[in-house]
Write a protein that holds these residues in place. Structure first.
Motif, PDB file in Angstrom:
ATOM      1  N   GLU A  38      51.239  26.975 -28.149  1.00 24.44           N
ATOM      2  CA  GLU A  38      50.926  27.455 -26.799  1.00 24.44           C
ATOM      3  C   GLU A  38      49.867  28.543 -26.894  1.00 24.44           C
ATOM      4  O   GLU A  38      50.045  29.508 -27.630  1.00 24.44           O
ATOM      5  N   ASN A  90      45.651  24.395 -13.950  1.00 24.25           N
ATOM      6  CA  ASN A  90      47.076  24.085 -13.831  1.00 24.25           C
ATOM      7  C   ASN A  90      47.936  25.100 -14.559  1.00 24.25           C
ATOM      8  O   ASN A  90      49.024  24.780 -15.004  1.00 24.25           O
ATOM      9  N   MET A 129      47.474  28.145 -17.481  1.00 26.70           N
ATOM     10  CA  MET A 129      47.555  28.258 -18.927  1.00 26.70           C
ATOM     11  C   MET A 129      48.433  29.465 -19.221  1.00 26.70           C
ATOM     12  O   MET A 129      47.984  30.597 -19.285  1.00 26.70           O
ATOM     13  N   ALA A 130      49.699  29.210 -19.306  1.00 24.47           N
ATOM     14  CA  ALA A 130      50.675  30.281 -19.467  1.00 24.47           C
ATOM     15  C   ALA A 130      51.908  29.702 -20.128  1.00 24.47           C
ATOM     16  O   ALA A 130      52.089  28.482 -20.143  1.00 24.47           O
ATOM     17  N   GLY A 181      52.307  24.612 -16.004  1.00 25.57           N
ATOM     18  CA  GLY A 181      52.348  24.448 -14.549  1.00 25.57           C
ATOM     19  C   GLY A 181      53.716  24.757 -13.958  1.00 25.57           C
ATOM     20  O   GLY A 181      53.835  25.168 -12.803  1.00 25.57           O
ATOM     21  N   GLY A 200      56.055  24.000  -7.478  1.00 30.92           N
ATOM     22  CA  GLY A 200      56.917  24.039  -6.301  1.00 30.92           C
ATOM     23  C   GLY A 200      58.325  23.542  -6.551  1.00 30.92           C
ATOM     24  O   GLY A 200      59.145  23.527  -5.641  1.00 30.92           O
ATOM     25  N   GLN A 239      59.595  20.658  -6.895  1.00 30.56           N
ATOM     26  CA  GLN A 239      60.043  19.366  -6.358  1.00 30.56           C
ATOM     27  C   GLN A 239      60.263  18.423  -7.537  1.00 30.56           C
ATOM     28  O   GLN A 239      59.371  18.244  -8.366  1.00 30.56           O
TER      29      GLN A 239
HETATM   30  C1  LIG Z   1      50.813  25.318  -7.696  1.00 33.86           C
HETATM   31  C2  LIG Z   1      51.409  24.070  -8.290  1.00 33.86           C
HETATM   32  C3  LIG Z   1      52.484  23.429  -7.678  1.00 33.86           C
HETATM   33  C4  LIG Z   1      53.049  22.274  -8.239  1.00 33.86           C
HETATM   34  N1  LIG Z   1      54.169  21.719  -7.663  1.00 33.86           N
HETATM   35  C5  LIG Z   1      54.801  20.685  -8.279  1.00 33.86           C
HETATM   36  C6  LIG Z   1      56.047  20.187  -7.788  1.00 33.86           C
HETATM   37  O1  LIG Z   1      56.602  20.671  -6.800  1.00 33.86           O
HETATM   38  N2  LIG Z   1      56.636  19.147  -8.451  1.00 33.86           N
HETATM   39  C7  LIG Z   1      56.060  18.585  -9.571  1.00 33.86           C
HETATM   40  O2  LIG Z   1      56.653  17.642 -10.136  1.00 33.86           O
HETATM   41  N3  LIG Z   1      54.879  19.034 -10.052  1.00 33.86           N
HETATM   42  C8  LIG Z   1      54.259  20.083  -9.450  1.00 33.86           C
HETATM   43  N4  LIG Z   1      53.095  20.593  -9.978  1.00 33.86           N
HETATM   44  C9  LIG Z   1      52.507  19.907 -11.124  1.00 33.86           C
HETATM   45  C10 LIG Z   1      53.231  20.264 -12.438  1.00 33.86           C
HETATM   46  O3  LIG Z   1      53.352  21.651 -12.568  1.00 33.86           O
HETATM   47  C11 LIG Z   1      52.425  19.667 -13.580  1.00 33.86           C
HETATM   48  O4  LIG Z   1      52.261  18.296 -13.362  1.00 33.86           O
HETATM   49  C12 LIG Z   1      53.135  19.857 -14.923  1.00 33.86           C
HETATM   50  O5  LIG Z   1      53.389  21.218 -15.168  1.00 33.86           O
HETATM   51  C13 LIG Z   1      52.262  19.267 -16.017  1.00 33.86           C
HETATM   52  O6  LIG Z   1      52.956  19.408 -17.223  1.00 33.86           O
HETATM   53  P1  LIG Z   1      52.209  19.259 -18.598  1.00 33.86           P
HETATM   54  O7  LIG Z   1      53.206  19.616 -19.663  1.00 33.86           O
HETATM   55  O8  LIG Z   1      51.534  17.937 -18.641  1.00 33.86           O
HETATM   56  O9  LIG Z   1      51.013  20.329 -18.572  1.00 33.86           O
HETATM   57  P2  LIG Z   1      51.041  21.894 -18.313  1.00 33.86           P
HETATM   58  O10 LIG Z   1      52.250  22.311 -17.534  1.00 33.86           O
HETATM   59  O11 LIG Z   1      49.694  22.238 -17.786  1.00 33.86           O
HETATM   60  O12 LIG Z   1      51.229  22.468 -19.782  1.00 33.86           O
HETATM   61  C14 LIG Z   1      50.174  22.469 -20.721  1.00 33.86           C
HETATM   62  C15 LIG Z   1      50.429  23.652 -21.644  1.00 33.86           C
HETATM   63  O13 LIG Z   1      49.531  23.571 -22.768  1.00 33.86           O
HETATM   64  C16 LIG Z   1      48.929  24.844 -22.964  1.00 33.86           C
HETATM   65  N5  LIG Z   1      47.625  24.612 -23.602  1.00 33.86           N
HETATM   66  C17 LIG Z   1      46.494  24.174 -23.011  1.00 33.86           C
HETATM   67  N6  LIG Z   1      45.500  24.053 -23.939  1.00 33.86           N
HETATM   68  C18 LIG Z   1      46.050  24.420 -25.135  1.00 33.86           C
HETATM   69  C19 LIG Z   1      45.540  24.496 -26.465  1.00 33.86           C
HETATM   70  N7  LIG Z   1      44.277  24.164 -26.764  1.00 33.86           N
HETATM   71  N8  LIG Z   1      46.367  24.922 -27.458  1.00 33.86           N
HETATM   72  C20 LIG Z   1      47.677  25.253 -27.178  1.00 33.86           C
HETATM   73  N9  LIG Z   1      48.196  25.184 -25.927  1.00 33.86           N
HETATM   74  C21 LIG Z   1      47.395  24.765 -24.922  1.00 33.86           C
HETATM   75  C22 LIG Z   1      48.840  25.456 -21.575  1.00 33.86           C
HETATM   76  O14 LIG Z   1      48.756  26.873 -21.633  1.00 33.86           O
HETATM   77  C23 LIG Z   1      50.163  24.986 -20.940  1.00 33.86           C
HETATM   78  O15 LIG Z   1      51.234  25.872 -21.209  1.00 33.86           O
HETATM   79  C24 LIG Z   1      52.504  21.736  -9.438  1.00 33.86           C
HETATM   80  C25 LIG Z   1      51.430  22.378 -10.061  1.00 33.86           C
HETATM   81  C26 LIG Z   1      50.902  23.530  -9.524  1.00 33.86           C
HETATM   82  C27 LIG Z   1      49.779  24.208 -10.242  1.00 33.86           C
END
Ligand SMILES: Cc1cc2nc3c(=O)[nH]c(=O)nc-3n(C[C@H](O)[C@H](O)[C@H](O)COP(=O)(O)OP(=O)(O)OC[C@H]3O[C@@H](n4cnc5c(N)ncnc54)[C@H](O)[C@@H]3O)c2cc1C
Ligand code: SF4
Length: 232
Positions: free
Chosen positions: A6, A63, A65-66, A70, A75, A77
């Motif tokens: 991360e 989306n 980066m924390a 995301g 939200g 849902q």
């Molecule tokens: C405001 C908002 C509201 C939303 N509401 C909903 C909802 O109600 N319901 C729902 O189902 N979805 C919702 N979503 C979407 C959902 O949050 C995302 O689809 C989901 O978090 C994606 O998951 P992920 O693991 O694919 O990616 P992410 O959650 O984006 O996780 C990727 C992780 O990788 C890390 N990373 C990136 N690059 C690197 C690197 N080079 N090296 C190491 N680490 C790295 C990032 O920091 C992050 O922690 C919402 C999103 C937002 C922003």
């Protein structure tokens, strides 16, 4: 040997400022990545990158980066895909020059995993709408219905439409270091003040840390003190 999984910051603050939140990064970029050194290439027309966007600019489509990604600001849902979502191409046809294709798996393949997530991370919700597949009840009843929700329910019934409450990855009861939802109504775009909103940072990542096979290393970042997960 260890490696970083991360690169994002820990968002430690709880300032639910409507200007300085995830959705308006222009006024306060609280969910990373840092603007310097993280441009996103944009392509207009051809294949060559012809423009770039910084994380504080709208075209970046940040989306979060924390730690928690995301889910830190989402939200909550917790919908399952509809069975037809897996067969969009064969159901609706393929638009001209589109790469749309059916999924190689169906709803029935994912259903057991949906259930694991719903129970292990904690989802509250009601019975499925009449046009959705039957499933195991959620571990928690849905939140109290709002006045607007009541109006929508009445309207749907008047029209003969099926309906159900939105399933939410929110805990209604305190436990495991998380508080209950206080219905502040600021889920989307903000961190939860009580950790009732489920995210990877307060559910699965602490479990991973407890195994001793993943740990948090300290790092200083633009958002203050921050940590990174390292696997080994
Ligand atoms: C405001 C908002 C509201 C939303 N509401 C909903 C909802 O109600 N319901 C729902 O189902 N979805 C919702 N979503 C979407 C959902 O949050 C995302 O689809 C989901 O978090 C994606 O998951 P992920 O693991 O694919 O990616 P992410 O959650 O984006 O996780 C990727 C992780 O990788 C890390 N990373 C990136 N690059 C690197 C690197 N080079 N090296 C190491 N680490 C790295 C990032 O920091 C992050 O922690 C919402 C999103 C937002 C922003
Ligand atoms: S307290 Fe409840 S409404 Fe407020 S952010 Fe947390 S989960 Fe959402």
């Amino acid at each position: 040997m260890s490696w970083y999984l991360e690169r994002g910051h820990v968002i430690e603050h709880d300032d639910r400022d409507h200007l300085r939140n995830h959705r308006y990064s222009k006024y306060g970029h609280n969910t990373g990545p840092d603007s310097p050194g993280n441009p996103r290439g944009l392509r207009w027309g051809g294949w060559v990158c012809s423009d770039s966007s910084a994380p504080i600019e709208g075209a970046y489509n940040n989306n979060a980066m924390a730690l928690g990604g995301g889910t830190r600001v989402f939200g909550a849902q917790a919908w399952r895909f509809h069975p037809l979502d897996f067969q969009m191409a064969s159901t609706y046809g393929i638009p001209h020059e589109s790469s749309l294709a059916d999924w190689p798996i169906g709803y029935e393949h994912l259903a057991p995993y949906y259930e694991i997530i719903e129970w292990e991370l904690g989802v509250c919700g009601s019975a499925p709408a009449s046009n959705l597949p039957a499933r195991r009840a959620y571990p928690m009843e849905s939140m109290a219905i709002t006045r607007r929700g009541q109006l929508l329910t009445q309207a749907a019934e008047k029209l003969g439409w099926s309906h159900q409450r939105v399933p939410l990855m929110i805990t209604r009861f305190p436990g495991s270091g998380r508080g209950a939802c206080i219905e502040c109504q600021h889920c989307v775009g903000f961190c939860c003040p009580t950790e009732a909103k489920g995210g990877t940072q307060n559910t699965v990542l602490p479990i991973a840390q407890a195994t001793g096979n993943a740990r948090f290393g300290l790092r200083r970042g633009r958002c203050g003190s921050s940590r990174m997960i390292r696997g080994r």
